[in-house]
Scaffold this motif. Structure first.
Motif, PDB file in Angstrom:
ATOM      1  N   UNK A 314       0.916  -1.256   0.049  1.00  0.00           N
ATOM      2  CA  UNK A 314       0.093   0.114  -0.037  1.00  0.00           C
ATOM      3  C   UNK A 314       0.823   1.407  -0.052  1.00  0.00           C
ATOM      4  N   UNK A 315       1.957   1.356   0.917  1.00  0.00           N
ATOM      5  CA  UNK A 315       2.823   2.535   0.999  1.00  0.00           C
ATOM      6  C   UNK A 315       3.613   2.599  -0.280  1.00  0.00           C
ATOM      7  N   UNK A 316       4.049   1.698  -1.167  1.00  0.00           N
ATOM      8  CA  UNK A 316       4.769   1.603  -2.322  1.00  0.00           C
ATOM      9  C   UNK A 316       4.079   2.451  -3.339  1.00  0.00           C
ATOM     10  N   UNK A 317       2.685   1.808  -3.348  1.00  0.00           N
ATOM     11  CA  UNK A 317       1.596   2.230  -4.226  1.00  0.00           C
ATOM     12  C   UNK A 317       1.379   3.810  -4.409  1.00  0.00           C
ATOM     13  N   UNK A 318       1.626   4.366  -3.247  1.00  0.00           N
ATOM     14  CA  UNK A 318       1.213   5.689  -3.001  1.00  0.00           C
ATOM     15  C   UNK A 318       2.265   6.761  -2.918  1.00  0.00           C
ATOM     16  N   UNK A 319       3.356   6.029  -2.771  1.00  0.00           N
ATOM     17  CA  UNK A 319       4.807   6.931  -2.489  1.00  0.00           C
ATOM     18  C   UNK A 319       4.827   7.880  -3.532  1.00  0.00           C
ATOM     19  N   UNK A 320       4.520   7.424  -4.901  1.00  0.00           N
ATOM     20  CA  UNK A 320       5.027   8.296  -5.894  1.00  0.00           C
ATOM     21  C   UNK A 320       4.131   9.614  -6.032  1.00  0.00           C
ATOM     22  N   UNK A 321       2.619   9.394  -5.574  1.00  0.00           N
ATOM     23  CA  UNK A 321       1.824  10.325  -6.031  1.00  0.00           C
ATOM     24  C   UNK A 321       1.561  11.278  -4.601  1.00  0.00           C
ATOM     25  N   UNK A 322       1.798  10.649  -3.515  1.00  0.00           N
ATOM     26  CA  UNK A 322       1.634  11.185  -2.244  1.00  0.00           C
ATOM     27  C   UNK A 322       2.196  10.710  -0.870  1.00  0.00           C
ATOM     28  N   UNK A 323       1.959  11.328   0.077  1.00  0.00           N
ATOM     29  CA  UNK A 323       2.495  10.779   1.337  1.00  0.00           C
ATOM     30  C   UNK A 323       1.626   9.438   1.704  1.00  0.00           C
ATOM     31  N   UNK A 324       2.410   8.229   1.755  1.00  0.00           N
ATOM     32  CA  UNK A 324       1.884   7.154   2.296  1.00  0.00           C
ATOM     33  C   UNK A 324       1.004   7.017   3.508  1.00  0.00           C
ATOM     34  N   UNK A 325      -0.144   6.635   3.188  1.00  0.00           N
ATOM     35  CA  UNK A 325      -1.210   6.754   4.500  1.00  0.00           C
ATOM     36  C   UNK A 325      -1.931   5.604   4.798  1.00  0.00           C
ATOM     37  N   UNK A 326      -2.307   5.546   6.114  1.00  0.00           N
ATOM     38  CA  UNK A 326      -2.930   4.066   6.514  1.00  0.00           C
ATOM     39  C   UNK A 326      -4.135   3.895   5.976  1.00  0.00           C
ATOM     40  N   UNK A 327      -4.458   2.862   5.434  1.00  0.00           N
ATOM     41  CA  UNK A 327      -5.621   2.535   4.551  1.00  0.00           C
ATOM     42  C   UNK A 327      -6.826   2.479   5.260  1.00  0.00           C
ATOM     43  N   UNK A 328      -6.627   2.506   6.540  1.00  0.00           N
ATOM     44  CA  UNK A 328      -7.851   2.558   7.536  1.00  0.00           C
ATOM     45  C   UNK A 328      -8.354   3.811   7.937  1.00  0.00           C
ATOM     46  N   UNK A 329      -7.364   4.839   8.452  1.00  0.00           N
ATOM     47  CA  UNK A 329      -7.797   5.992   8.981  1.00  0.00           C
ATOM     48  C   UNK A 329      -7.127   7.371   8.208  1.00  0.00           C
ATOM     49  N   UNK A 330      -6.383   6.910   7.140  1.00  0.00           N
ATOM     50  CA  UNK A 330      -5.834   7.670   6.351  1.00  0.00           C
ATOM     51  C   UNK A 330      -4.625   8.814   7.128  1.00  0.00           C
ATOM     52  N   UNK A 331      -4.071   8.544   8.046  1.00  0.00           N
ATOM     53  CA  UNK A 331      -3.177   9.270   8.715  1.00  0.00           C
ATOM     54  C   UNK A 331      -1.749   8.927   8.063  1.00  0.00           C
ATOM     55  N   UNK A 332      -0.830   9.942   7.969  1.00  0.00           N
ATOM     56  CA  UNK A 332       0.569   9.725   7.210  1.00  0.00           C
ATOM     57  C   UNK A 332       1.369   8.680   8.011  1.00  0.00           C
ATOM     58  N   UNK A 333       2.032   7.860   7.206  1.00  0.00           N
ATOM     59  CA  UNK A 333       2.893   6.749   7.347  1.00  0.00           C
ATOM     60  C   UNK A 333       4.281   7.069   6.830  1.00  0.00           C
ATOM     61  N   UNK A 334       4.583   8.342   6.431  1.00  0.00           N
ATOM     62  CA  UNK A 334       6.004   8.544   5.795  1.00  0.00           C
ATOM     63  C   UNK A 334       7.083   8.235   6.541  1.00  0.00           C
ATOM     64  N   UNK A 335       7.366   8.285   7.900  1.00  0.00           N
ATOM     65  CA  UNK A 335       8.237   7.758   8.724  1.00  0.00           C
ATOM     66  C   UNK A 335       8.051   6.365   9.305  1.00  0.00           C
ATOM     67  N   UNK A 336       7.245   5.629   8.962  1.00  0.00           N
ATOM     68  CA  UNK A 336       6.760   4.236   9.397  1.00  0.00           C
ATOM     69  C   UNK A 336       7.693   3.284   8.566  1.00  0.00           C
ATOM     70  N   UNK A 337       8.079   2.290   9.435  1.00  0.00           N
ATOM     71  CA  UNK A 337       8.832   1.313   8.860  1.00  0.00           C
ATOM     72  C   UNK A 337       8.387  -0.030   9.472  1.00  0.00           C
ATOM     73  N   UNK A 338       7.425  -0.530   8.733  1.00  0.00           N
ATOM     74  CA  UNK A 338       6.823  -1.960   9.213  1.00  0.00           C
ATOM     75  C   UNK A 338       7.736  -2.984   9.221  1.00  0.00           C
TER      76      UNK A 338
END
Length: 340
Positions: A314-338
């Motif tokens: 999910x994060x890789x799909x959205x990284x090119x167009x915008x800041x990666x976000x949680x698919x549940x609540x839409x909060x940013x995940x730009x510094x998150x390392x799963x």
């Protein structure tokens, strides 16, 4: 097209193996060198592509000599049968392709004006579209897409996975209550289906009553329905999908949205299943001890749970167009390392 393919393959073999090719291997006349065969084959190939601005044979000869020099240690065709020789050949491939690309760039004048026949183009496009999309027929009960891989396939339509029939507006006779059975589960195969007919005055009249297998055989004869007891339990992904669109579907069919109350609870985010694929976590995945690290459970800063691979995708799909976000609540995940 066949002629162009033959010309190109002949030129390629000459370039790769040179005079190591057995005499007559490519059907050339005696006393014809591989260099001459390369030049003639490549010239015919470029002419077939309708390239504007003819490439001189001298330039093709230089291309041949330079590329062959870079492949002086390349194994012979016979030697490549030996595994060790094949491994040694790999190191030459990169230099060969690099040199070939550079030389082809030098020869490029303008883009090719080659246009394949219209009929052939349409045929290929239709074949590829059929492979990618498959049959577009929809289940008459739940509106799931037919799983057959071809648009015009032999035999009846079928689905690998049916949705619940509420997606197709199926409801209990005489009520506005939607049905939440899957087409091939036990309850549906035992249920009685009613066929109605509307007269000119808009009045509905019952014309037939049959248990589902007989009803489907009579009225949906081009579809295959096979009892699958494992579908008695509706998957969470289907419940989640219904929770997202159920109100609109019920309104579209003029029905009440009588969603089972348990679905509303089960469809909420939970630490027990992935928020993307909706599959339950195993104990090993929760403890992050399983052999497959990409299946480990991870928690985002916003306290939602996912498989590592699911949230990474999910994060890789959205990284090119915008800041990666949680698919549940839409909060940013730009510094998150799963992975941590």
């Amino acid at each position: 097209m066949q002629h162009l393919s033959t010309c190109f393959s002949h030129a390629f073999f000459c370039l790769l193996f040179g005079d190591e090719l057995p005499e007559g291997f490519l059907g050339q006349q005696k006393n014809t060198s591989k260099k001459q065969l390369f030049v003639s084959s490549m010239s015919a190939f470029l002419d077939g592509l309708c390239v504007e601005g003819k490439v001189e044979e001298e330039a093709l000869a230089v291309l041949y000599d330079d590329t062959r020099d870079s492949l002086v240690d390349f194994p012979t065709p016979a030697a490549l049968i030996n595994v060790n020789e094949t491994k040694l050949a790999i190191q030459h491939i990169e230099s060969f392709l690099t040199a070939l690309k550079a030389k082809c760039s030098e020869l490029s004048r303008v883009r090719s004006l080659f246009v394949p026949p219209l009929g052939e183009t349409e045929t290929v496009m239709e074949e590829e579209r059929s492979k990618a999309i498959g049959c577009t027929a929809m289940c008459p009960c739940c509106k799931s897409k037919c799983s057959q891989s071809e648009v015009l396939h032999n035999g009846r339509h079928s689905c690998f996975s049916h949705k619940v029939q509420a997606f197709g507006g199926v409801h209990k006779h005489g009520t506005k209550k939607l049905v939440f059975d899957q087409c091939c589960n036990s309850d549906n195969f035992k249920s009685t289906w009613v066929k109605t007919q509307v007269d000119d005055k808009g009045k509905k009249t019952v014309v037939d009553r049959l248990v589902f297998p007989e009803y489907a055989k009579k009225y949906y004869s081009d579809w295959s329905f096979v009892l699958e007891p494992n579908t008695d339990h509706v998957p969470r992904r289907i419940k989640r999908a219904w929770m997202l669109v159920g109100d609109r579907i019920a309104k579209h069919y003029g029905m009440d949205n009588n969603t089972p109350s348990s679905w509303k609870i089960e469809s909420k985010p939970s630490e027990n299943y992935c928020g993307v694929c909706l599959e339950d976590f195993s104990q090993a995945q929760k403890d992050r001890t399983g052999a497959q690290r990409d299946k480990h459970r991870c928690r985002t800063p916003c306290k939602h749970y996912f498989h590592v691979r699911c949230i990474v995708n999910v994060m890789e799909e959205r990284r090119d167009s915008c800041i990666p976000a949680c698919p549940v609540c839409k909060k940013g995940l730009d510094l998150f390392n799963p992975w941590l």
